[in-house]
Scaffold this motif. Sequence first.
Motif, PDB file in Angstrom:
ATOM      1  N   ILE A  78       0.582  -0.903   0.229  1.00 19.38           N
ATOM      2  CA  ILE A  78       0.260   0.137   0.254  1.00 19.38           C
ATOM      3  C   ILE A  78       0.985   1.346  -0.384  1.00 19.38           C
ATOM      4  O   ILE A  78       1.195   1.088   0.898  1.00 19.38           O
ATOM      5  N   SER A  79       0.891   2.475  -0.832  1.00 21.26           N
ATOM      6  CA  SER A  79       1.570   2.804  -1.423  1.00 21.26           C
ATOM      7  C   SER A  79       0.800   4.327  -1.063  1.00 21.26           C
ATOM      8  O   SER A  79      -0.233   4.786  -2.053  1.00 21.26           O
ATOM      9  N   THR A  80       0.928   5.131   0.324  1.00 19.26           N
ATOM     10  CA  THR A  80       0.398   6.535  -0.024  1.00 19.26           C
ATOM     11  C   THR A  80       1.613   8.072  -0.251  1.00 19.26           C
ATOM     12  O   THR A  80       1.253   8.834  -0.183  1.00 19.26           O
ATOM     13  N   ARG A  81       2.937   7.409  -0.475  1.00 16.71           N
ATOM     14  CA  ARG A  81       4.100   8.316  -0.928  1.00 16.71           C
ATOM     15  C   ARG A  81       4.481   8.331  -2.131  1.00 16.71           C
ATOM     16  O   ARG A  81       5.237   8.762  -2.485  1.00 16.71           O
ATOM     17  N   THR A  82       4.544   6.821  -2.975  1.00 12.68           N
ATOM     18  CA  THR A  82       5.157   7.215  -4.441  1.00 12.68           C
ATOM     19  C   THR A  82       3.500   5.860  -5.066  1.00 12.68           C
ATOM     20  O   THR A  82       3.032   5.865  -4.833  1.00 12.68           O
ATOM     21  N   THR A  83       3.965   6.089  -6.426  1.00 12.16           N
ATOM     22  CA  THR A  83       2.880   5.785  -7.586  1.00 12.16           C
ATOM     23  C   THR A  83       3.208   4.323  -7.418  1.00 12.16           C
ATOM     24  O   THR A  83       4.328   3.740  -7.414  1.00 12.16           O
ATOM     25  N   ALA A  84       2.613   3.695  -8.291  1.00  9.13           N
ATOM     26  CA  ALA A  84       2.461   2.348  -8.486  1.00  9.13           C
ATOM     27  C   ALA A  84       4.024   2.368  -9.304  1.00  9.13           C
ATOM     28  O   ALA A  84       4.323   0.972  -9.172  1.00  9.13           O
ATOM     29  N   ARG A  85       4.669   2.599  -9.841  1.00  8.02           N
ATOM     30  CA  ARG A  85       5.442   3.001 -11.142  1.00  8.02           C
ATOM     31  C   ARG A  85       7.060   2.924  -9.819  1.00  8.02           C
ATOM     32  O   ARG A  85       8.145   1.779 -10.088  1.00  8.02           O
ATOM     33  N   GLU A  86       6.747   3.597  -9.956  1.00 11.59           N
ATOM     34  CA  GLU A  86       7.781   3.934  -7.702  1.00 11.59           C
ATOM     35  C   GLU A  86       8.148   2.464  -7.154  1.00 11.59           C
ATOM     36  O   GLU A  86       9.158   1.785  -7.181  1.00 11.59           O
ATOM     37  N   VAL A  87       6.997   1.875  -7.140  1.00  8.94           N
ATOM     38  CA  VAL A  87       6.716   0.647  -6.132  1.00  8.94           C
ATOM     39  C   VAL A  87       7.880  -0.153  -6.839  1.00  8.94           C
ATOM     40  O   VAL A  87       7.878  -0.838  -6.815  1.00  8.94           O
ATOM     41  N   ARG A  88       7.370  -0.806  -8.206  1.00  6.76           N
ATOM     42  CA  ARG A  88       7.509  -1.254  -9.018  1.00  6.76           C
ATOM     43  C   ARG A  88       8.457  -1.589  -9.577  1.00  6.76           C
ATOM     44  O   ARG A  88       9.624  -2.792  -9.285  1.00  6.76           O
ATOM     45  N   GLN A  89       9.524  -0.253  -9.195  1.00  7.45           N
ATOM     46  CA  GLN A  89      10.879   0.182  -9.832  1.00  7.45           C
ATOM     47  C   GLN A  89      11.150  -1.047  -8.853  1.00  7.45           C
ATOM     48  O   GLN A  89      12.317  -1.223  -8.195  1.00  7.45           O
ATOM     49  N   LYS A  90      11.110  -0.228  -7.081  1.00 11.66           N
ATOM     50  CA  LYS A  90      12.255  -1.122  -5.733  1.00 11.66           C
ATOM     51  C   LYS A  90      11.686  -1.837  -5.730  1.00 11.66           C
ATOM     52  O   LYS A  90      12.712  -2.876  -5.464  1.00 11.66           O
ATOM     53  N   LEU A  91      10.640  -3.280  -6.011  1.00 14.87           N
ATOM     54  CA  LEU A  91      10.925  -4.501  -5.861  1.00 14.87           C
ATOM     55  C   LEU A  91      11.486  -4.882  -7.153  1.00 14.87           C
ATOM     56  O   LEU A  91      12.136  -6.084  -6.721  1.00 14.87           O
ATOM     57  N   GLU A  92      11.759  -4.646  -8.445  1.00 15.27           N
ATOM     58  CA  GLU A  92      12.249  -5.031  -9.290  1.00 15.27           C
ATOM     59  C   GLU A  92      13.651  -4.748  -8.824  1.00 15.27           C
ATOM     60  O   GLU A  92      15.187  -5.800  -9.316  1.00 15.27           O
ATOM     61  N   HIS A  93      14.676  -3.314  -8.221  1.00 13.98           N
ATOM     62  CA  HIS A  93      15.264  -3.429  -7.835  1.00 13.98           C
ATOM     63  C   HIS A  93      16.015  -4.445  -6.328  1.00 13.98           C
ATOM     64  O   HIS A  93      17.165  -4.391  -6.933  1.00 13.98           O
ATOM     65  N   TYR A  94      15.458  -4.579  -5.402  1.00 16.89           N
ATOM     66  CA  TYR A  94      15.897  -4.934  -4.546  1.00 16.89           C
ATOM     67  C   TYR A  94      15.136  -6.723  -5.157  1.00 16.89           C
ATOM     68  O   TYR A  94      14.851  -7.338  -3.857  1.00 16.89           O
ATOM     69  N   GLU A  95      14.447  -7.321  -6.412  1.00 19.71           N
ATOM     70  CA  GLU A  95      14.243  -8.635  -6.427  1.00 19.71           C
ATOM     71  C   GLU A  95      13.370  -9.085  -5.493  1.00 19.71           C
ATOM     72  O   GLU A  95      13.524 -10.737  -5.797  1.00 19.71           O
ATOM     73  N   VAL A  96      12.763  -8.463  -5.627  1.00 18.14           N
ATOM     74  CA  VAL A  96      11.343  -9.058  -5.244  1.00 18.14           C
ATOM     75  C   VAL A  96      10.539  -9.748  -5.678  1.00 18.14           C
ATOM     76  O   VAL A  96      10.460  -8.641  -7.321  1.00 18.14           O
ATOM     77  N   ASP A  97      10.174 -11.165  -6.249  1.00 21.29           N
ATOM     78  CA  ASP A  97       9.065 -11.572  -7.127  1.00 21.29           C
ATOM     79  C   ASP A  97       8.161 -10.666  -7.118  1.00 21.29           C
ATOM     80  O   ASP A  97       6.758 -11.035  -6.373  1.00 21.29           O
ATOM     81  N   GLU A  98       8.034  -9.782  -8.371  1.00 26.75           N
ATOM     82  CA  GLU A  98       6.397  -9.070  -8.207  1.00 26.75           C
ATOM     83  C   GLU A  98       5.011 -10.349  -8.949  1.00 26.75           C
ATOM     84  O   GLU A  98       3.921  -9.510  -8.646  1.00 26.75           O
ATOM     85  N   GLU A  99       5.576 -11.242  -9.259  1.00 22.67           N
ATOM     86  CA  GLU A  99       4.568 -11.623  -9.952  1.00 22.67           C
ATOM     87  C   GLU A  99       3.220 -11.712  -8.123  1.00 22.67           C
ATOM     88  O   GLU A  99       2.080 -12.909  -8.151  1.00 22.67           O
ATOM     89  N   ARG A 100       3.869 -12.156  -6.894  1.00 24.88           N
ATOM     90  CA  ARG A 100       3.289 -12.145  -5.808  1.00 24.88           C
ATOM     91  C   ARG A 100       2.875 -10.968  -5.313  1.00 24.88           C
ATOM     92  O   ARG A 100       2.240 -11.084  -4.021  1.00 24.88           O
ATOM     93  N   ALA A 101       3.009  -9.601  -5.984  1.00 23.01           N
ATOM     94  CA  ALA A 101       2.748  -9.050  -5.253  1.00 23.01           C
ATOM     95  C   ALA A 101       1.420  -7.744  -5.621  1.00 23.01           C
ATOM     96  O   ALA A 101       1.251  -7.656  -7.133  1.00 23.01           O
ATOM     97  N   THR A 102       0.650  -7.596  -4.961  1.00 25.06           N
ATOM     98  CA  THR A 102      -0.507  -6.170  -5.109  1.00 25.06           C
ATOM     99  C   THR A 102       0.415  -4.972  -4.753  1.00 25.06           C
ATOM    100  O   THR A 102       0.564  -5.418  -3.779  1.00 25.06           O
ATOM    101  N   ILE A 103       0.018  -4.103  -5.696  1.00 25.82           N
ATOM    102  CA  ILE A 103       0.225  -2.837  -5.233  1.00 25.82           C
ATOM    103  C   ILE A 103      -1.209  -2.269  -5.609  1.00 25.82           C
ATOM    104  O   ILE A 103      -1.663  -2.291  -6.425  1.00 25.82           O
ATOM    105  N   LEU A 104      -1.216  -1.640  -4.138  1.00 24.18           N
ATOM    106  CA  LEU A 104      -2.645  -0.078  -3.875  1.00 24.18           C
ATOM    107  C   LEU A 104      -1.167   1.441  -3.529  1.00 24.18           C
ATOM    108  O   LEU A 104      -1.191   1.611  -3.115  1.00 24.18           O
ATOM    109  N   ASP A 105      -2.376   2.097  -5.348  1.00 24.87           N
ATOM    110  CA  ASP A 105      -1.454   3.458  -5.417  1.00 24.87           C
ATOM    111  C   ASP A 105      -2.894   3.947  -4.698  1.00 24.87           C
ATOM    112  O   ASP A 105      -3.455   4.348  -5.288  1.00 24.87           O
ATOM    113  N   ALA A 106      -2.263   5.143  -3.791  1.00 25.48           N
ATOM    114  CA  ALA A 106      -3.546   5.997  -3.266  1.00 25.48           C
ATOM    115  C   ALA A 106      -3.354   7.559  -3.703  1.00 25.48           C
ATOM    116  O   ALA A 106      -3.172   8.468  -3.570  1.00 25.48           O
ATOM    117  N   LEU A 107      -1.499   7.537  -4.717  1.00 17.99           N
ATOM    118  CA  LEU A 107      -1.046   8.411  -5.016  1.00 17.99           C
ATOM    119  C   LEU A 107      -1.691   9.055  -6.666  1.00 17.99           C
ATOM    120  O   LEU A 107      -1.741  10.532  -7.396  1.00 17.99           O
TER     121      LEU A 107
END
Length: 192
Positions: free
Chosen positions: A48-77
């Motif tokens: 859940i991101s109230t501080r950054t956009t879904a695109r920025e969250v996706r970049q963070k997950l990618e950078h830290y090699e978090v499995d994006e297939e398991r992630a749902t992003i809730l963008d409040a911005l």
Amino acid sequence: MDYRLAIENAPDTVPGGTGILLVHPSTGETDRIDTDFLSTDTDHMLVISTRTTAREVRQKLEHYEVDEERATILDALSVERGYTRRQSENVKYVSAPDDLEGIVDETRVFLESTEGKRRVSLDSVTEMIYYSDAERAGEAVDAILELLDEHDAVGLFHLAKGVHDEAELEDFRSRFDGVVDLSADGSVTADF
């Protein structure tokens, strides 16, 4: 159900239903703690991101090699800022960081529609307070904590310490099973 924690100086595992408050300096580097929390011992995660956009969250997950297939992003911005948004299975939107009912509802939907080990990261409670107020943000946090308990999931909630007075910090600390404190020099203390 127990969840492994990859957080320095915290217990090795916590039971489902555990809510953890991550208190950090406003400029603190929380990405490593957040992504380690999300990617350890997890079937599904809601970011859940109230501080950054879904695109920025996706970049963070990618950078830290978090499995994006398991992630749902809730963008409040993005909606409030007028950015282009494409709702998909893995990206959801609420109208603004003060749409606290929407955030709680989307968290409920995520937990009801997934199985196994689920983790929720909320970055950030500080923004929820900034856009609404401490009382409404506290009620939303309590509602999400109840959902975590009900669905045997765990959550990590970010709070920037530099912008809240001591009474507000204490009020939020008291709501959680564990508090992880990130200091400006990067050292981590935990109280569970």
